[in-house]
Design a protein around this motif. Structure first.
Motif, PDB file in Angstrom:
ATOM      1  N   HIS A   1       0.830  -1.206   0.000  1.00 26.41           N
ATOM      2  CA  HIS A   1       0.000   0.000   0.000  1.00 26.41           C
ATOM      3  C   HIS A   1       0.870   1.265   0.000  1.00 26.41           C
ATOM      4  O   HIS A   1       1.865   1.336   0.725  1.00 26.41           O
ATOM      5  N   ALA A   2       0.453   2.263  -0.794  1.00 25.65           N
ATOM      6  CA  ALA A   2       1.280   3.465  -0.986  1.00 25.65           C
ATOM      7  C   ALA A   2       1.588   4.189   0.331  1.00 25.65           C
ATOM      8  O   ALA A   2       2.706   4.681   0.517  1.00 25.65           O
TER       9      ALA A   2
ATOM     10  N   ARG B   1       4.185   2.174   2.113  1.00 28.93           N
ATOM     11  CA  ARG B   1       5.469   2.321   1.407  1.00 28.93           C
ATOM     12  C   ARG B   1       6.118   3.653   1.783  1.00 28.93           C
ATOM     13  O   ARG B   1       7.326   3.732   2.008  1.00 28.93           O
TER      14      ARG B   1
ATOM     15  N   TYR C   1       5.644   8.671  -3.229  1.00 29.58           N
ATOM     16  CA  TYR C   1       4.224   8.480  -2.938  1.00 29.58           C
ATOM     17  C   TYR C   1       3.375   9.171  -4.009  1.00 29.58           C
ATOM     18  O   TYR C   1       2.397   8.598  -4.513  1.00 29.58           O
TER      19      TYR C   1
ATOM     20  N   GLU D   1       3.448   7.210  -7.136  1.00 27.67           N
ATOM     21  CA  GLU D   1       2.653   5.974  -7.072  1.00 27.67           C
ATOM     22  C   GLU D   1       1.150   6.243  -7.072  1.00 27.67           C
ATOM     23  O   GLU D   1       0.386   5.472  -7.624  1.00 27.67           O
ATOM     24  N   THR D   2       0.745   7.354  -6.419  1.00 29.52           N
ATOM     25  CA  THR D   2      -0.700   7.587  -6.276  1.00 29.52           C
ATOM     26  C   THR D   2      -1.254   8.513  -7.355  1.00 29.52           C
ATOM     27  O   THR D   2      -2.455   8.499  -7.621  1.00 29.52           O
TER      28      THR D   2
END
Lengths: 222, 222
Positions: free
Chosen positions: A84-85, A88, B70, B73-74
């Motif tokens: 999960h971001a 991470r 982050y 990634e998101t």
């Protein structure tokens, strides 16, 4: 086989060595003293710094943060970042805590005074700088104890790059006998768990000439 | 809306602001002076450092390296890391070059002496430290010029986190008028390209009270 240019007591090199071993990636270790500024090494590593990982095809990957992410992307098994971001991000935050904050406040002080000054012939350790590093280390050990008491591993439920970054720094200071483990029992318990992993064996066998490790350095029941 | 706790002249905060803007993510900016050690902020950011990104649901993401990964990634559109692992490693290596090496050798010297000493009432700039920072800056500008002359962007063919990390540091030194652009024309050409992006507008509007920017700071034809 891949090659890793490294310095045995560099925490950034140890972090990469631990992660390589945990992922069961074989790499030949080549000791490189960055302060000698070897031209051949500068062609591999533009900053002149270790670690530098050279793949079998000659591709060089430099900078420990870039190497760790690269290994996670190219050899994802076992994963050392959560799925999960947000988790991470927490693993990366804690890893950066050690690579930047702990390094600036603790490792540089103690390692430079005790090890690098001797290796480079720069004279005796400065006891004032060692005192500052030691005081900062106690504060950081409290933070590790807090993390270790509230989580299974330092960044959450699973072991991650955060544990290896932290263990790399602490292992260097444990070599020089600078870690007051008995003042931070939750931190000691966490370190005993990671120290007993097979990935740690190589690190525990390191010996720097003229600088023997503290007696408990390679003892799993320290 | 997300919130970003930041300091206007912190290069790590500027890197995150530039990447947020490039990805068209709205975030309310909240100025936070870390040295005031506000208890409410310490609950968000365990290190007490900026930047800290707080999502709408209250999730806090701390440390600029963790925040950048982050966001990638998101909010992967537009991507600011290449697709291939070796190229991603190069983008991270160059970003780390600026966040660690350039920061240690250049930004800390110049920014601490010219800006933070004044903000914290710690006295006058030390001209010896400024001279060291300025000499190191000239060496780094040569490296940027070399990268910019050999690649379209600093880490390769596509614009990446490396460009924003570098531009964040340089923009702070450009505010204080410390960058001798005319001695590094390829670096200047690269900076002019990134400075003219819409993502840069906010940064160019920053004004710190009592410390006006250099006259060319917000000029796109500097």
């Amino acid at each position: 086989m891949a090659r890793l240019y490294h310095l045995p007591l560099s925490p950034f090199c140890r972090k990469v060595r631990l992660i390589l071993a945990e992922k069961r990636i074989e790499a030949a270790l080549i000791e490189e003293k960055p302060w000698e500024r070897r031209a051949d090494f500068r062609r591999l590593s533009p900053s002149g710094q270790v670690p530098a990982l050279v793949e079998r095809d000659g591709t060089a990957i430099c900078d420990s943060v870039a190497i760790v992410e690269y290994l996670e992307e190219t050899r994802p098994d076992p994963p050392l970042l959560p799925t999960h971001a947000v988790e991470r991000a927490e693993a990366r935050r804690v890893a950066q805590w050690f690579d930047v904050k702990f390094h600036t406040e603790v490792t540089t002080h103690l390692l430079h005074e005790r090890v690098y000054k001797r290796m480079r012939g720069e004279g005796y350790p400065d006891s004032n700088i060692i005192r500052v590093g030691a005081a900062n280390l106690r504060a950081h050990l409290n933070y590790i104890s807090w993390l270790a008491a509230n989580r299974r591993w330092l960044a959450g439920e699973a072991m991650s790059i955060a544990d290896f970054a932290a263990a790399a720094h602490l292992s260097v200071l444990d070599y020089t006998g600078d870690v007051p483990w008995d003042q931070a029992l939750a931190a000691k318990d966490w370190y005993a768990r990671i120290k007993s992993r097979p990935a740690f064996r190589d690190i525990l066998a390191d010996r720097t000439s003229g600088l023997p490790p503290a007696p408990h350095y390679d003892d799993l029941d320290f």
